[in-house]
Scaffold this motif. Structure first.
Motif, mmCIF file in Angstrom:
data_model
loop_
_atom_site.group_PDB
_atom_site.id
_atom_site.type_symbol
_atom_site.label_atom_id
_atom_site.label_comp_id
_atom_site.label_asym_id
_atom_site.label_seq_id
_atom_site.Cartn_x
_atom_site.Cartn_y
_atom_site.Cartn_z
ATOM 1 N N PRO A 1 0.834 -1.213 0.000
ATOM 2 C CA PRO A 1 0.000 0.000 0.000
ATOM 3 C C PRO A 1 0.867 1.261 0.000
ATOM 4 N N LYS A 32 1.539 5.320 0.729
ATOM 5 C CA LYS A 32 1.153 6.404 1.626
ATOM 6 C C LYS A 32 1.229 7.712 0.844
ATOM 7 N N THR A 83 -3.045 0.623 -4.222
ATOM 8 C CA THR A 83 -3.776 0.575 -2.949
ATOM 9 C C THR A 83 -3.214 1.661 -2.039
ATOM 10 N N LEU A 84 -4.111 2.457 -1.469
ATOM 11 C CA LEU A 84 -3.692 3.530 -0.566
ATOM 12 C C LEU A 84 -3.655 2.998 0.868
ATOM 13 N N GLN A 85 -2.696 3.520 1.636
ATOM 14 C CA GLN A 85 -2.590 3.039 3.024
ATOM 15 C C GLN A 85 -3.827 3.409 3.838
ATOM 16 N N SER A 86 -4.346 4.618 3.568
ATOM 17 C CA SER A 86 -5.543 5.055 4.306
ATOM 18 C C SER A 86 -6.454 5.828 3.369
ATOM 19 N N GLY A 87 -7.722 5.854 3.716
ATOM 20 C CA GLY A 87 -8.693 6.581 2.901
ATOM 21 C C GLY A 87 -8.472 8.088 3.031
ATOM 22 N N THR A 88 -8.871 8.817 2.043
ATOM 23 C CA THR A 88 -8.737 10.268 2.081
ATOM 24 C C THR A 88 -9.928 10.882 1.356
ATOM 25 N N GLN A 90 -12.376 6.201 -0.950
ATOM 26 C CA GLN A 90 -12.826 5.495 0.245
ATOM 27 C C GLN A 90 -12.547 3.999 0.156
ATOM 28 N N ARG A 92 -9.967 2.709 -1.198
ATOM 29 C CA ARG A 92 -8.493 2.634 -1.086
ATOM 30 C C ARG A 92 -7.872 1.825 -2.228
ATOM 31 N N ASP A 147 -2.558 14.778 -2.161
ATOM 32 C CA ASP A 147 -3.786 15.417 -1.683
ATOM 33 C C ASP A 147 -4.056 16.633 -2.551
#
Lengths: 207, 388
Positions: A62, A64, A105-110, A165, A167, A204
């Motif tokens: 994943p 970041k 794959t993203l480490q966390s949703g944003t 969402q 990810r 972002d």
């Protein structure tokens, strides 16, 4: 009906002819239905496997945000490349068909993010324009017209909240057509070349 | 049918059979001599090779089982697999049609024999039977015996005719094709249909038999056969049966890989083979170097031969051969120089007609073909890519 039936077939009764005709029509209809099923349910197994492997690799690695991922020979994240790519080269990786995929794959949703692909299509005097379509998770889509003047401009797409969402991003690059340098007298390379992807960045939107 | 008719018919069949047997002699001789000659060349080429690390690679059968043979044997031994070749990314055995390896597996199982030996035997037996049927077919359409035997000789001398004697599907394909054509012309439609169905399970271009059959129906019954097909439905049996093998293979591919078109997918990713418009691809192939250029030049000569079929009013054979030529012209990566034309016996018939009244030219032409054939056989054993 035996194999040596020339004579008996010539003397088929009208009823038997109609039965035979009906049976042949039925077989023809089965072919048509089967062909429709084959076309609608088939996916290039080679591409599907590479996409599956890329999704698995992405899940294990994943990313970041913000992140920049390079696709060159020996780069550690080349496994994110799904189907539709040639082997990575020192200056990037060429897409090998009209459709190519990348998994991420993203480490966390944003909430918001921009995806930037540093990619330029193969253009030549005989193919001076290209239309590139980028689709994320089969939903968000954006289209670019590229020519000699703007070929190396990055492809930027705002990712939807829904995509972020989950990810898991499935990035699909579509080109209307592709050709080989050899075919357009632009070099000895016989490989069909689509876009040259050197890197991909995700950040972002507010950064 | 009266008793006397039956007796007459059985006597006729017996005479025909006897005639068929008497014609076996020259065909068998041509085939055997040409195979022994190629085997001798292969043995010399093997002797010329450096010592290989594995003892089993030094045997003649192992060296003869090159290129596609390994793929066919992998299907016969282990079935279809999506596992890619380690030295050819994207290449899988789905690029090969199932009938030849299935036949090998079935017969080896029945006889309890070694699969590779069985595959060699099937290939040679099918090729020999195919040549006999080529003889029968050409005789049926009015060819003279000497011309027909010259066709057989040309086919046995053709460069890459080694493919008739190694585990490749060429022999089986030619046999099924000529059987389907023969029985179509004899109006034995079920036999033609069964052959045609098996044909499309042997190689993709087997489906082009449909063009032969459609042209035959049109010439035999006129356009009314198409506007009112219920009047002669029996003539359409081979046409409707022909795609059966292809569809069964597609169905199997869909069930096992999720891709009914696993064959073209594998050809694309493993061999770079894809459809291009012939008018785009031909100039490219002619500009290329090596195999694609030579293969295209040969295909152009074959095309000229096919055009001569029109002069002979062999429209059915022209339709079949022209479709196969177009397929090669539309293929983005041509892999073979001569092998694709081994089956095209109607074209060799045209060349035989040209050569027959010219004995000196015939000897020169056959000698040149033999020399090239020797070079290709040598290259086959030495595993040079152009021999594929």
């Amino acid at each position: 009906m035996g194999l040596d039936t020339a004579e008996s077939l010539r003397h088929l009764s009208a009823l038997r002819r109609w039965i035979l005709f009906g049976a042949l029509l039925l077989l023809g209809a089965i072919y048509l239905s089967a062909f429709a099923l084959f076309v609608s349910h088939s996916e290039d197994f080679f591409v599907a496997r590479h996409n599956r492997e890329a999704v698995e690799f992405a899940a294990q690695h994943p990313v970041k945000m913000p992140a920049t991922i390079r696709f060159q020979s020996g780069s550690p994240l080349n496994g994110l490349l799904g189907g539709g790519w040639h082997k990575p080269e020192p200056h990037g990786v060429w897409s090998s068909s009209t459709d190519s995929w990348i998994a991420l794959t993203l480490q966390s949703g944003t909430a918001t993010a921009i995806l930037r692909l540093n990619a330029s299509p193969f253009l030549s005097r005989r193919t001076p324009r290209a239309t590139i379509t980028l689709t994320i998770n089969d939903k968000d889509s954006q289209c670019w017209e590229r020519n000699m003047a703007n070929a190396s401009e990055p492809l930027e797409i705002h990712l939807s909240h829904e995509a972020l969402q989950t990810r898991h991003l499935k990035i699909h690059i579509h080109l209307q057509h592709l050709t080989s340098p050899f075919a357009v007298y632009a070099g000895p390379d016989h490989r069909p070349l689509g876009v040259l992807l050197s890197s991909m960045a995700i950040s972002d939107e507010h950064m | 049918m009266s008793q006397s008719d039956l007796t007459r018919s059985s006597i006729f069949s017996r005479l025909e059979f006897r005639g068929f047997c008497s014609d076996w002699g020259p065909i068998l001789a041509i085939f055997t001599v040409s195979r022994l000659a190629l085997l001798l060349v292969a043995a010399f080429a093997l002797h010329d090779l450096p010592d290989l690390p594995h003892a089993n690679e030094q045997s003649l059968t192992a060296r003869l089982c090159r290129f596609d043979c390994n793929w066919y044997m992998s299907i016969a031994e282990h079935g279809y697999s999506t596992t890619e070749s380690s030295n050819q990314p994207g290449a899988t055995n789905f690029a090969f049609y199932p009938l030849f390896p299935l036949l090998t597996r079935a017969i080896a199982w029945l006889l309890g024999s070694d699969q590779l030996t069985t595959a060699f035997a099937i290939s040679n037996i099918c090729s020999l039977l195919a040549l006999c049927f080529v003889y029968r077919y050409l005789t049926l359409i009015g060819a003279q015996r000497s011309t027909t035997l010259l066709v057989i000789a040309l086919m046995c001398c053709m460069p890459q005719s080694l493919a008739f004697s190694v585990p490749y599907s060429e022999g089986l394909f030619l046999l099924l094709l000529v059987v389907a054509m023969y029985y179509m012309r004899r109006e034995q439609f079920l036999a033609a249909g069964v052959s045609a169905a098996l044909l499309s399970a042997t190689r993709a271009n087997g489906i082009f038999f449909i063009l032969f059959a459609l042209t035959w129906v049109w010439r035999r019954y006129g356009t009314s056969a198409f506007t009112a097909p219920w009047r002669v439905p029996e003539a359409f049996v081979p046409i409707v049966f022909a795609p059966l093998g292809l569809f069964l293979f597609w169905g199997y591919c869909l069930l096992t890989t999720g891709d009914a078109f696993a064959h073209p997918s594998s050809e694309l990713h493993g061999w770079g083979w894809q459809f291009l418009a012939p008018w785009d691809n031909l100039p490219l192939a002619l500009r290329s170097e090596g195999v694609p250029r030579f293969a295209t030049l040969v295909s152009l000569v074959v095309f000229l031969g096919a055009l001569l079929l029109l002069r002979l009013k062999m429209y059915e054979e022209f339709a079949l051969c022209f479709a196969c030529i177009l397929l090669v012209w539309a293929g983005g990566a041509t892999g073979s120089i001569f092998r694709y034309w081994l089956f095209a016996f109607p074209i060799w018939y045209v060349f035989a007609l040209i050569l027959r009244p010219r004995p000196v030219t015939t000897v020169v032409a056959v000698s040149i073909l033999c020399i090239i054939n020797i070079v290709f056989t040598w290259a086959w054993i030495q595993q040079k890519v152009f021999a594929i």
